[in-house]
Design an enzyme around this catalytic site. Structure first.
Site, PDB file in Angstrom:
ATOM      1  N   HIS A  97       0.859  -1.194   0.000  1.00 43.58           N
ATOM      2  CA  HIS A  97       0.000   0.000   0.000  1.00 43.58           C
ATOM      3  C   HIS A  97       0.891   1.239   0.000  1.00 43.58           C
ATOM      4  O   HIS A  97       1.982   1.242   0.593  1.00 43.58           O
ATOM      5  CB  HIS A  97      -0.928   0.000   1.226  1.00 43.58           C
ATOM      6  CG  HIS A  97      -1.892   1.149   1.214  1.00 43.58           C
ATOM      7  ND1 HIS A  97      -1.582   2.375   1.743  1.00 43.58           N
ATOM      8  CD2 HIS A  97      -3.136   1.262   0.681  1.00 43.58           C
ATOM      9  CE1 HIS A  97      -2.615   3.199   1.557  1.00 43.58           C
ATOM     10  NE2 HIS A  97      -3.570   2.543   0.917  1.00 43.58           N
ATOM     11  N   GLU A 169      -3.293   2.615  -7.383  1.00 45.16           N
ATOM     12  CA  GLU A 169      -3.634   3.744  -6.523  1.00 45.16           C
ATOM     13  C   GLU A 169      -2.569   4.825  -6.677  1.00 45.16           C
ATOM     14  O   GLU A 169      -1.523   4.772  -6.008  1.00 45.16           O
ATOM     15  CB  GLU A 169      -3.680   3.294  -5.058  1.00 45.16           C
ATOM     16  CG  GLU A 169      -4.670   2.194  -4.783  1.00 45.16           C
ATOM     17  CD  GLU A 169      -5.024   2.167  -3.301  1.00 45.16           C
ATOM     18  OE1 GLU A 169      -6.098   2.643  -2.956  1.00 45.16           O
ATOM     19  OE2 GLU A 169      -4.195   1.704  -2.508  1.00 45.16           O
TER      20      GLU A 169
HETATM   21  C1  PEP Z   1      -6.355   4.287   0.087  1.00 44.74           C
HETATM   22  O1  PEP Z   1      -5.704   4.848   0.963  1.00 44.74           O
HETATM   23  O2  PEP Z   1      -5.999   3.178  -0.350  1.00 44.74           O
HETATM   24  C2  PEP Z   1      -7.550   4.927  -0.441  1.00 44.74           C
HETATM   25  C3  PEP Z   1      -8.073   4.441  -1.532  1.00 44.74           C
HETATM   26  O3  PEP Z   1      -8.031   5.996   0.277  1.00 44.74           O
HETATM   27  P1  PEP Z   1      -9.114   7.087  -0.148  1.00 44.74           P
HETATM   28  O4  PEP Z   1     -10.215   6.410  -0.914  1.00 44.74           O
HETATM   29  O5  PEP Z   1      -9.588   7.651   1.138  1.00 44.74           O
HETATM   30  O6  PEP Z   1      -8.396   8.095  -1.000  1.00 44.74           O
END
Ligand code: PEP
Length: 263
Positions: A97, A169
């Site tokens: 992550h 992400e």
């Molecule tokens: C994350 O931290 O993996 C995430 C998707 O957070 P958010 O949706 O709050 O941006």
């Protein structure tokens, strides 16, 4: 309709009681959704895993851990081993992550050791990847993603493909200061990720679900989920209330159905 994935990482927010209540509410709210079409998963804190395991039906919601040590046991103070995680009854392990990579300085090489160990221990393995804002500005996002995948999956054999999931992400879009990524940008990155997975695993790489995460909410979930290369949504803040997450999931499914009816 393609199978769609919806999940949330609870980060370091909910205690044991809050996690159990949240999971039970989410399971009840989403009970009617066919699990042939929808895969739900939640990733609580380590300390809540054992109680979480007892509180839900894993046919309805899969449970994951937020991190894992690559060694089964040894002199690794403060770490949690795959064998210990197995005892809690979880289904998946999230690796790499953005907060692990950027706050705790984990490298692609460490993520690779964790990926190999997680797969060896039979867990669904969710590898998170994503470029920083600077890397995006220097126009090297694609190279960064390819490197994270190539190193992350180094030495992983094709038989493991059915246990691998990806979350794309972008670091600049995650969390309270995140800026939501545009759907067409995400689609472009997902295409690169899917191409690279086929390079690594051959045609079997096509079966690996690639989820998008980063400031997903009820305003942008529809435009994201209808992109052809987005297989699911990995949601943080907008999922931490079970009613809100249920609403986001149903809104996304309706958008997909409308898209299907149009074509
Ligand atoms: C994350 O931290 O993996 C995430 C998707 O957070 P958010 O949706 O709050 O941006």
């Amino acid at each position: 309709m393609k199978k769609v994935y919806f999940g949330s990482n609870l980060k370091m927010y909910k205690n044991i009681a809050d996690t159990v209540t949240y999971l039970q509410d989410l399971q009840q709210n989403t009970y009617d959704l066919s699990r042939d079409d929808v895969q739900l998963f939640i990733i609580p804190s380590y300390t809540a895993l054992e109680s979480a395991n007892k509180s839900i039906d894993h046919q309805k919601i899969l449970l994951g851990a937020q991190n894992m040590c690559w060694e089964d046991q040894g002199q690794f103070t403060g770490e949690i081993s795959p064998l210990m995680l197995k005892e809690t009854g979880i289904d998946l392990v999230m690796i790499g992550h953005s907060e692990r990579r950027h706050i705790f300085n984990e490298t692609n090489y460490e993520e690779n050791k964790k990926v190999l160990s997680s797969l060896k221990n039979g867990f669904i393995t969710l590898l998170c990847i994503g470029e920083t804002e600077t890397q995006k500005d220097y126009m090297i996002s694609k190279e960064v993603l390819r490197e994270q995948l190539r190193i992350g999956f180094y030495g992983v054999n094709t038989e493991s493909v059915n246990k691998i999931w990806i979350a794309y992400e972008p670091v600049w879009s995650i969390g309270v200061n995140g800026k939501p990524a545009k759907a067409d940008y995400v689609e472009e990155m997902h295409k690169i990720i899917k191409e690279c997975l086929i390079e690594i695993f051959g045609s079997k790489g096509r079966d690996i679900p690639v989820l998008y995460g980063g400031s997903v909410n009820q305003q942008n979930c529809e435009s994201l989920i209808v992109q052809p290369s987005i297989d699911g949504l990995f949601v943080g803040r907008a999922a931490w209330n079970a009613d809100d997450f249920n609403a986001l999931i149903r809104q996304s499914l309706m958008a997909l159905q409308r898209e299907k009816d149009r074509n």
